[in-house]
Motif scaffolding. Structure first.
Motif, PDB file in Angstrom:
ATOM      1  N   GLY A  22      -0.217 -45.087  -7.117  1.00 18.20           N
ATOM      2  CA  GLY A  22       0.237 -43.706  -7.251  1.00 18.20           C
ATOM      3  C   GLY A  22       0.196 -42.960  -5.927  1.00 18.20           C
ATOM      4  O   GLY A  22       1.163 -42.267  -5.559  1.00 18.20           O
ATOM      5  N   TYR A  23      -0.881 -43.100  -5.185  1.00 20.04           N
ATOM      6  CA  TYR A  23      -1.011 -42.398  -3.908  1.00 20.04           C
ATOM      7  C   TYR A  23      -0.082 -42.964  -2.838  1.00 20.04           C
ATOM      8  O   TYR A  23       0.142 -42.316  -1.808  1.00 20.04           O
ATOM      9  CB  TYR A  23      -2.449 -42.455  -3.424  1.00 20.04           C
ATOM     10  N   SER A  26       2.707 -40.565  -2.312  1.00 22.00           N
ATOM     11  CA  SER A  26       2.353 -39.202  -1.930  1.00 22.00           C
ATOM     12  C   SER A  26       2.862 -38.889  -0.530  1.00 22.00           C
ATOM     13  O   SER A  26       2.843 -39.747   0.365  1.00 22.00           O
ATOM     14  CB  SER A  26       0.829 -39.020  -1.974  1.00 22.00           C
ATOM     15  N   ASP A  28       1.499 -36.670   1.444  1.00 20.63           N
ATOM     16  CA  ASP A  28       0.403 -36.209   2.280  1.00 20.63           C
ATOM     17  C   ASP A  28      -0.084 -37.315   3.211  1.00 20.63           C
ATOM     18  O   ASP A  28      -0.047 -38.495   2.873  1.00 20.63           O
ATOM     19  CB  ASP A  28      -0.755 -35.715   1.407  1.00 20.63           C
ATOM     20  N   PHE A  32      -5.772 -40.326   0.012  1.00 24.72           N
ATOM     21  CA  PHE A  32      -6.126 -40.059  -1.374  1.00 24.72           C
ATOM     22  C   PHE A  32      -6.027 -38.571  -1.685  1.00 24.72           C
ATOM     23  O   PHE A  32      -6.919 -37.983  -2.292  1.00 24.72           O
ATOM     24  CB  PHE A  32      -7.542 -40.587  -1.673  1.00 24.72           C
ATOM     25  N   GLN A  33      -4.920 -38.000  -1.272  1.00 23.01           N
ATOM     26  CA  GLN A  33      -4.628 -36.600  -1.585  1.00 23.01           C
ATOM     27  C   GLN A  33      -3.150 -36.479  -1.921  1.00 23.01           C
ATOM     28  O   GLN A  33      -2.297 -36.892  -1.144  1.00 23.01           O
ATOM     29  CB  GLN A  33      -4.992 -35.691  -0.402  1.00 23.01           C
ATOM     30  N   TRP A  34      -2.855 -35.916  -3.088  1.00 24.87           N
ATOM     31  CA  TRP A  34      -1.471 -35.846  -3.545  1.00 24.87           C
ATOM     32  C   TRP A  34      -0.755 -34.685  -2.867  1.00 24.87           C
ATOM     33  O   TRP A  34      -1.197 -33.554  -2.915  1.00 24.87           O
ATOM     34  CB  TRP A  34      -1.412 -35.688  -5.057  1.00 24.87           C
ATOM     35  N   GLY A  35       0.392 -34.995  -2.261  1.00 24.78           N
ATOM     36  CA  GLY A  35       1.170 -33.969  -1.575  1.00 24.78           C
ATOM     37  C   GLY A  35       2.610 -33.926  -2.014  1.00 24.78           C
ATOM     38  O   GLY A  35       3.477 -33.488  -1.252  1.00 24.78           O
ATOM     39  N   GLY A  36       2.884 -34.384  -3.209  1.00 17.91           N
ATOM     40  CA  GLY A  36       4.243 -34.431  -3.699  1.00 17.91           C
ATOM     41  C   GLY A  36       4.852 -35.811  -3.548  1.00 17.91           C
ATOM     42  O   GLY A  36       4.452 -36.599  -2.689  1.00 17.91           O
ATOM     43  N   PHE A  37       5.836 -36.100  -4.388  1.00 18.46           N
ATOM     44  CA  PHE A  37       6.447 -37.428  -4.388  1.00 18.46           C
ATOM     45  C   PHE A  37       7.269 -37.641  -3.125  1.00 18.46           C
ATOM     46  O   PHE A  37       8.043 -36.774  -2.705  1.00 18.46           O
ATOM     47  CB  PHE A  37       7.342 -37.589  -5.619  1.00 18.46           C
ATOM     48  N   PRO A 234      -1.914 -43.981   4.726  1.00 18.60           N
ATOM     49  CA  PRO A 234      -0.998 -44.085   3.583  1.00 18.60           C
ATOM     50  C   PRO A 234      -0.105 -45.315   3.643  1.00 18.60           C
ATOM     51  O   PRO A 234       0.344 -45.802   2.602  1.00 18.60           O
ATOM     52  CB  PRO A 234      -0.175 -42.791   3.687  1.00 18.60           C
ATOM     53  N   ASN A 237      -1.551 -48.062   1.625  1.00 13.01           N
ATOM     54  CA  ASN A 237      -1.284 -47.907   0.198  1.00 13.01           C
ATOM     55  C   ASN A 237       0.091 -48.460  -0.157  1.00 13.01           C
ATOM     56  O   ASN A 237       0.257 -49.174  -1.152  1.00 13.01           O
ATOM     57  CB  ASN A 237      -1.360 -46.432  -0.199  1.00 13.01           C
TER      58      ASN A 237
END
Length: 266
Positions: A22-23, A26, A28, A32-37, A234, A237
Motif C-alpha cells: 500500500g505504501y 504513496s 510521500d 511509511f506515511q501516506w501522501g496520496g496515490f 519509497p 517499497n
C-alpha cells in the motif's frame, strides 16, 4: 472457530506485506506515511540503473540455477524412484534432501569454503585466477533448488504405475526408449513445477548470495538488504511490490502445473 483461526493466521502473515504494498503507491517521500496515490516511485525505480543491473543479474542467476537444479534434481529424483536398491542409496537420498533441512547459514559457509579451496587449487595447479561472482551464486542456488526438484520428481514417479514401463520393455523397447517415451513425459509436470520453485528460491535469496558472491555479484535481494542499512526509501517499497508479483506469479504457475497437469497418470 477453525475458520476464524485460519483467517487470523493469514491476516498475521499478510498484513505486513499488504501494508508495504500500500505504501508503495504513496506520493510521500517518507516510506511509511501516506501522501496520496501516486506511481512516482515505480517510475523512479524504472530509471534506477543500479537496480536494473541487479535485477538483470538476479534473473540471469535464477534462470541458470533453476535449469541446473532441474537437470540434477530430475536425475536424483529418478534415481531414487527407479534406481531400486543400490550401494549407498540411503546416503544418496540423505544428501539429496539435506538442503531442505540445513540452515542456509551452514550451507552458505560450507559453499564459501568449497569455493575458496577451488580458487586456490585452480590458481596453484592450472594458473587460473577464479573470482567469486554470478557463477558461484548459480552453483549455490542450484544446490538448494535441486533438493526441491528431486522431491517433486520422486513423488511424481512414485504415483506412476511401473507396469507401463514394464509393458513397453516387454514389447521390445530399449531402456532409453522407455525413458524417453514413457517416463520422461510423466516427469515433465514435476520438472516444470520444480524449475519454477527453484527460480523463485533463487530470485529472493539473500543468505547464500551474501556468502558466495563477490564484488561483481550483487543480486537484487542483496542490493535491497544493503540499502536498508542506509535507511528505507519509497523505491524499496515499490521494488518489494514488483518482486512480490513475480514470486506469486511463479508459485501460482507451479501450483497450476502440479494440479492441472500433474494429476494421476492415465
Amino acid at each position: 472457530m477453525a475458520r476464524l483461526i485460519l483467517v487470523l493466521g493469514l491476516l498475521f502473515l499478510w498484513a505486513p506485506i499488504l501494508l508495504l504494498a500500500g505504501y508503495a503507491f504513496s506520493a510521500d517521500r517518507i516510506p511509511f506515511q501516506w501522501g496520496g496515490f501516486s506511481l512516482r516511485w515505480f517510475a523512479a525505480l524504472a530509471e534506477n540503473a543500479r537496480v536494473q543491473e541487479a535485477a538483470l543479474l538476479s534473473l540471469s542467476v535464477a534462470t541458470g540455477a533453476a535449469t541446473l537444479a532441474c537437470l540434477a534434481g530430475g536425475l536424483a529424483g529418478w534415481a531414487l524412484a527407479r534406481g531400486g536398491r543400490f550401494c549407498g542409496r540411503p546416503l544418496f537420498g540423505l544428501l539429496a534432501g539435506a538442503p531442505l533441512v540445513l540452515p542456509e547459514v551452514v550451507m552458505g559457509l560450507s559453499l564459501l569454503l568449497l569455493f575458496v579451496l577451488a580458487q586456490g587449487a585452480a590458481e596453484t595447479l592450472l594458473g587460473w585466477r577464479l573470482e567469486r561472482g554470478a557463477g558461484t551464486i548459480v552453483l549455490a542456488h542450484a544446490t538448494l533448488g535441486l533438493a526441491y526438484v528431486a522431491v517433486l520428481v520422486q513423488a511424481r514417479l512414485a504415483r506412476l504405475d511401473p507396469r507401463l514401463e514394464e509393458a513397453a520393455a516387454d514389447l521390445g523397447a530399449m531402456p532409453r526408449v522407455v525413458f524417453l517415451t514413457i517416463t520422461l513425459p510423466q516427469m515433465v509436470p514435476s520438472l516444470v513445477a520444480g524449475w519454477l520453485l527453484a527460480f523463485t528460491l533463487s530470485l529472493d535469496d539473500v543468505v547464500l548470495a551474501s556468502f558466495v558472491s563477490g564484488p561483481a555479484g550483487t543480486t537484487l535481494p542483496v542490493l535491497i538488504f544493503s540499502s536498508l542499512r542506509m535507511g528505507l526509501t519509497p523505491e524499496v517499497n515499490a521494488l518489494g511490490v514488483v518482486i512480490l508479483v513475480l514470486v506469486l506469479a511463479a508459485v501460482g504457475v507451479a501450483g497450476w502445473v502440479l494440479r492441472g497437469r500433474g494429476g494421476d497418470p492415465g
